[in-house]
Write a protein that holds these residues in place. Structure first.
Motif, short mmCIF file in Angstrom:
data_model
loop_
_atom_site.label_atom_id
_atom_site.label_comp_id
_atom_site.label_asym_id
_atom_site.label_seq_id
_atom_site.Cartn_x
_atom_site.Cartn_y
_atom_site.Cartn_z
N ARG A 1 0.84 -1.22 0.00
CA ARG A 1 0.00 0.00 0.00
C ARG A 1 0.87 1.26 0.00
N CYS A 2 1.85 1.29 0.88
CA CYS A 2 2.69 2.48 1.05
C CYS A 2 3.56 2.73 -0.18
N CYS A 3 4.16 1.69 -0.70
CA CYS A 3 5.05 1.84 -1.86
C CYS A 3 4.28 2.29 -3.09
N LYS A 4 3.06 1.75 -3.28
CA LYS A 4 2.23 2.19 -4.41
C LYS A 4 1.93 3.69 -4.30
N ALA A 5 1.53 4.11 -3.11
CA ALA A 5 1.20 5.52 -2.89
C ALA A 5 2.44 6.40 -3.04
N PHE A 6 3.58 5.95 -2.52
CA PHE A 6 4.83 6.70 -2.65
C PHE A 6 5.20 6.85 -4.12
N LEU A 7 5.11 5.77 -4.88
CA LEU A 7 5.46 5.81 -6.31
C LEU A 7 4.54 6.75 -7.06
N GLU A 8 3.25 6.72 -6.76
CA GLU A 8 2.30 7.62 -7.42
C GLU A 8 2.63 9.08 -7.13
N LYS A 9 3.01 9.37 -5.88
CA LYS A 9 3.32 10.75 -5.48
C LYS A 9 4.65 11.23 -6.10
N SER A 10 5.58 10.32 -6.25
CA SER A 10 6.94 10.74 -6.60
C SER A 10 7.25 10.78 -8.08
N HIS A 11 6.26 10.46 -8.94
CA HIS A 11 6.55 10.63 -10.38
C HIS A 11 5.35 11.07 -11.18
#
Length: 158
Positions: free
Chosen positions: A148-158
């Protein structure tokens, strides 16, 4: 050092055999699925020296294999260089923050943004609890939180 246009993320936990290698492997798989592996430098590290040179905990490896993710990691401790070269250092809990703050105080010009990986969790589970003293279901919980966290982080960071 990351190449021009590359992003970099370091996941950090106490020993670098449970939570941070799970987060690293999950993020690596998400990035590969998006076909942007060449745009990311991804690594995990420990705040402690307890497990340096050891592979990930066997329970975490079993959990990851069950979820179709391979782990290729040998535990290492975070270095001063990491604070200077990574864009993000994503920690798992408050204890990690205290340890990182002690280390970052010895570093001039820290580039990394130090954040709680759980701050990206859409379910608002801020702390990713250490599964080391737990059982198989605790590793599954860590895995699910990391997804969950990595998906959200990836969406925010690119």
């Amino acid at each position: 050092m990351a190449a021009e246009g590359m992003r970099s993320v370091l996941s950090v936990c106490l020993g670098n055999i449970c939570r941070s290698p799970i987060a690293e492997a999950v993020f690596r798989k998400l990035v590969a699925k998006e076909n942007i592996s060449d745009k990311w430098r991804i690594d995990p590290a420990a705040t402690s020296t307890y497990e340096i040179g050891n592979p990930p905990d066997y329970r975490g490896q079993i959990c990851m294999t069950k979820n179709g993710i391979t782990m290729n990691h040998i535990a290492r401790q975070i270095t001063k260089e990491d604070f200077l070269t990574f864009d993000y250092i994503l920690r798992m809990d408050e204890s990690n923050l205290r340890d990182l703050n002690r280390k970052v105080n010895q570093v001039k010009n820290c580039k990394a943004k130090i954040e709680l990986l759980g701050s990206y969790d859409p379910q608002k589970q801020l702390i990713i609890e250490d599964s080391y003293y737990g059982n198989d279901s605790d590793f599954e919980t860590v895995y699910e939180q990391c997804v969950r966290c990595c998906k959200a982080f990836l969406e925010k960071s690119h």
